[in-house]
Write a protein that holds these residues in place. Structure first.
Motif, mmCIF file in Angstrom:
data_model
loop_
_atom_site.group_PDB
_atom_site.id
_atom_site.type_symbol
_atom_site.label_atom_id
_atom_site.label_comp_id
_atom_site.label_asym_id
_atom_site.label_seq_id
_atom_site.Cartn_x
_atom_site.Cartn_y
_atom_site.Cartn_z
ATOM 1 N N PRO A 123 38.545 -31.827 25.630
ATOM 2 C CA PRO A 123 37.198 -31.406 25.792
ATOM 3 C C PRO A 123 37.280 -29.801 25.811
ATOM 4 O O PRO A 123 36.279 -29.101 25.936
ATOM 5 C CB PRO A 123 36.936 -31.906 27.082
ATOM 6 C CG PRO A 123 38.423 -31.815 27.820
ATOM 7 C CD PRO A 123 39.232 -32.319 26.662
ATOM 8 N N VAL A 124 38.510 -29.053 25.798
ATOM 9 C CA VAL A 124 38.372 -27.544 25.857
ATOM 10 C C VAL A 124 38.680 -26.967 24.483
ATOM 11 O O VAL A 124 39.656 -27.380 23.742
ATOM 12 C CB VAL A 124 39.494 -27.273 26.786
ATOM 13 C CG1 VAL A 124 39.644 -25.787 26.944
ATOM 14 C CG2 VAL A 124 39.079 -27.769 28.362
ATOM 15 N N LYS A 125 38.084 -25.818 24.234
ATOM 16 C CA LYS A 125 38.115 -25.141 23.037
ATOM 17 C C LYS A 125 39.518 -24.500 23.003
ATOM 18 O O LYS A 125 40.253 -23.978 24.122
ATOM 19 C CB LYS A 125 37.241 -24.118 22.888
ATOM 20 C CG LYS A 125 37.260 -22.998 21.752
ATOM 21 C CD LYS A 125 36.369 -22.211 21.727
ATOM 22 C CE LYS A 125 36.456 -21.134 20.642
ATOM 23 N NZ LYS A 125 35.675 -19.991 20.553
ATOM 24 N N VAL A 126 40.416 -24.737 21.903
ATOM 25 C CA VAL A 126 41.649 -24.107 21.771
ATOM 26 C C VAL A 126 41.869 -22.739 20.856
ATOM 27 O O VAL A 126 41.071 -23.161 19.715
ATOM 28 C CB VAL A 126 42.689 -25.124 20.992
ATOM 29 C CG1 VAL A 126 44.359 -24.542 20.865
ATOM 30 C CG2 VAL A 126 42.687 -26.297 22.028
ATOM 31 N N ASN A 142 37.441 -33.226 18.189
ATOM 32 C CA ASN A 142 36.308 -33.716 17.430
ATOM 33 C C ASN A 142 36.003 -32.836 16.242
ATOM 34 O O ASN A 142 35.884 -31.765 16.204
ATOM 35 C CB ASN A 142 34.963 -33.664 18.268
ATOM 36 C CG ASN A 142 33.891 -34.409 17.807
ATOM 37 O OD1 ASN A 142 33.748 -34.609 16.735
ATOM 38 N ND2 ASN A 142 32.902 -34.630 18.754
ATOM 39 N N PRO A 143 35.966 -33.612 15.120
ATOM 40 C CA PRO A 143 35.912 -32.727 13.792
ATOM 41 C C PRO A 143 34.682 -32.120 13.777
ATOM 42 O O PRO A 143 34.301 -31.203 12.853
ATOM 43 C CB PRO A 143 36.103 -33.551 12.681
ATOM 44 C CG PRO A 143 36.098 -35.112 13.292
ATOM 45 C CD PRO A 143 36.320 -34.981 14.851
ATOM 46 N N LYS A 144 33.766 -32.696 14.431
ATOM 47 C CA LYS A 144 32.113 -32.115 14.235
ATOM 48 C C LYS A 144 32.071 -30.941 15.249
ATOM 49 O O LYS A 144 30.849 -30.342 15.278
ATOM 50 C CB LYS A 144 31.042 -33.259 14.763
ATOM 51 C CG LYS A 144 31.276 -34.194 13.752
ATOM 52 C CD LYS A 144 30.353 -35.336 13.982
ATOM 53 C CE LYS A 144 30.275 -36.572 13.085
ATOM 54 N NZ LYS A 144 29.530 -37.704 13.380
ATOM 55 N N ASP A 145 32.776 -30.602 16.120
ATOM 56 C CA ASP A 145 32.798 -29.512 17.078
ATOM 57 C C ASP A 145 33.112 -28.264 16.131
ATOM 58 O O ASP A 145 33.730 -28.089 15.105
ATOM 59 C CB ASP A 145 33.914 -29.332 18.070
ATOM 60 C CG ASP A 145 33.709 -30.526 19.198
ATOM 61 O OD1 ASP A 145 32.429 -30.737 19.288
ATOM 62 O OD2 ASP A 145 34.400 -30.603 19.972
ATOM 63 N N PHE A 146 32.254 -27.105 16.463
ATOM 64 C CA PHE A 146 32.242 -25.802 15.492
ATOM 65 C C PHE A 146 33.544 -25.287 15.626
ATOM 66 O O PHE A 146 33.934 -24.867 14.453
ATOM 67 C CB PHE A 146 30.989 -25.070 16.079
ATOM 68 C CG PHE A 146 31.045 -23.690 15.419
ATOM 69 C CD1 PHE A 146 30.380 -23.482 14.300
ATOM 70 C CD2 PHE A 146 31.517 -22.644 15.992
ATOM 71 C CE1 PHE A 146 30.468 -22.252 13.468
ATOM 72 C CE2 PHE A 146 31.621 -21.635 15.393
ATOM 73 C CZ PHE A 146 31.022 -20.955 14.167
ATOM 74 N N VAL A 205 36.259 -26.584 15.904
ATOM 75 C CA VAL A 205 37.401 -27.331 15.164
ATOM 76 C C VAL A 205 37.154 -27.041 13.822
ATOM 77 O O VAL A 205 37.973 -26.791 12.890
ATOM 78 C CB VAL A 205 37.279 -28.860 15.429
ATOM 79 C CG1 VAL A 205 38.269 -29.651 14.652
ATOM 80 C CG2 VAL A 205 37.694 -29.063 16.981
ATOM 81 N N GLU A 206 35.880 -27.110 13.249
ATOM 82 C CA GLU A 206 35.480 -26.827 11.823
ATOM 83 C C GLU A 206 36.066 -25.387 11.534
ATOM 84 O O GLU A 206 36.628 -25.022 10.340
ATOM 85 C CB GLU A 206 33.806 -26.935 11.719
ATOM 86 C CG GLU A 206 33.338 -28.174 11.700
ATOM 87 C CD GLU A 206 31.886 -28.173 11.472
ATOM 88 O OE1 GLU A 206 31.090 -27.255 11.662
ATOM 89 O OE2 GLU A 206 31.269 -29.294 11.563
ATOM 90 N N ARG A 207 35.683 -24.579 12.298
ATOM 91 C CA ARG A 207 36.145 -23.184 11.998
ATOM 92 C C ARG A 207 37.906 -22.958 12.005
ATOM 93 O O ARG A 207 38.261 -22.391 11.081
ATOM 94 C CB ARG A 207 35.522 -22.209 12.962
ATOM 95 C CG ARG A 207 35.708 -20.739 12.741
ATOM 96 C CD ARG A 207 35.356 -19.691 13.859
ATOM 97 N NE ARG A 207 36.294 -19.985 14.808
ATOM 98 C CZ ARG A 207 35.758 -19.815 16.083
ATOM 99 N NH1 ARG A 207 34.526 -19.451 16.312
ATOM 100 N NH2 ARG A 207 36.424 -19.864 17.324
ATOM 101 N N ILE A 208 38.560 -23.616 12.614
ATOM 102 C CA ILE A 208 39.938 -23.476 12.588
ATOM 103 C C ILE A 208 40.450 -24.345 11.303
ATOM 104 O O ILE A 208 41.304 -23.923 10.533
ATOM 105 C CB ILE A 208 40.403 -24.332 13.861
ATOM 106 C CG1 ILE A 208 40.589 -23.467 15.160
ATOM 107 C CG2 ILE A 208 42.037 -24.659 13.500
ATOM 108 C CD1 ILE A 208 41.074 -24.211 16.500
ATOM 109 N N MET A 209 39.783 -25.493 10.956
ATOM 110 C CA MET A 209 40.157 -26.198 9.699
ATOM 111 C C MET A 209 39.788 -25.346 8.575
ATOM 112 O O MET A 209 40.621 -25.381 7.689
ATOM 113 C CB MET A 209 39.352 -27.487 9.715
ATOM 114 C CG MET A 209 39.944 -28.516 10.817
ATOM 115 S SD MET A 209 39.190 -30.151 10.837
ATOM 116 C CE MET A 209 37.553 -29.958 9.821
ATOM 117 N N LYS A 210 38.687 -24.645 8.562
ATOM 118 C CA LYS A 210 38.396 -23.805 7.329
ATOM 119 C C LYS A 210 39.404 -22.770 7.247
ATOM 120 O O LYS A 210 39.879 -22.211 6.141
ATOM 121 C CB LYS A 210 36.935 -23.506 7.392
ATOM 122 C CG LYS A 210 36.483 -22.491 6.420
ATOM 123 C CD LYS A 210 35.131 -22.004 6.597
ATOM 124 C CE LYS A 210 34.754 -21.030 5.549
ATOM 125 N NZ LYS A 210 33.110 -20.475 5.641
#
Length: 91
Positions: A37-40, A73-77, A79-84
């Protein structure tokens, strides 16, 4: 008495067959069951992997520089930013 022996052998054979079937399953290796639940912070993440579509929860496994695995969650902003960022840095 002979009937009990045959019954016991059938039960034993069934147990061995079921055990072999369970150990040779072709299910996914890594799944998420709950999202963290926490932003990494991005600076802590070195890689990621998407979970298999057969998993109960769709997720991204983030791997930290200390080799901790975090389901996100891959839909969290964030997480998307880290993957990109990781995708662009490996090109």
């Amino acid at each position: 008495m002979r009937g009990m022996t045959v019954f016991a052998l059938c039960v034993l054979a069934s147990a061995v067959i079921l055990s072999a079937r369970c150990n040779n399953s072709s299910g996914p290796d890594h799944c998420c069951f709950k999202h963290y639940p926490v932003k990494v912070p991005q600076r802590f993440i070195k890689s990621y992997a998407l979970t298999d579509s057969r998993c109960p929860v769709i997720g991204v496994i983030l791997v930290t520089k200390k080799n901790l695995h975090i389901c996100a969650n891959p839909k969290d902003f964030w997480v998307e930013r880290i993957m990109k960022h990781l995708d662009e840095s490996t090109m």
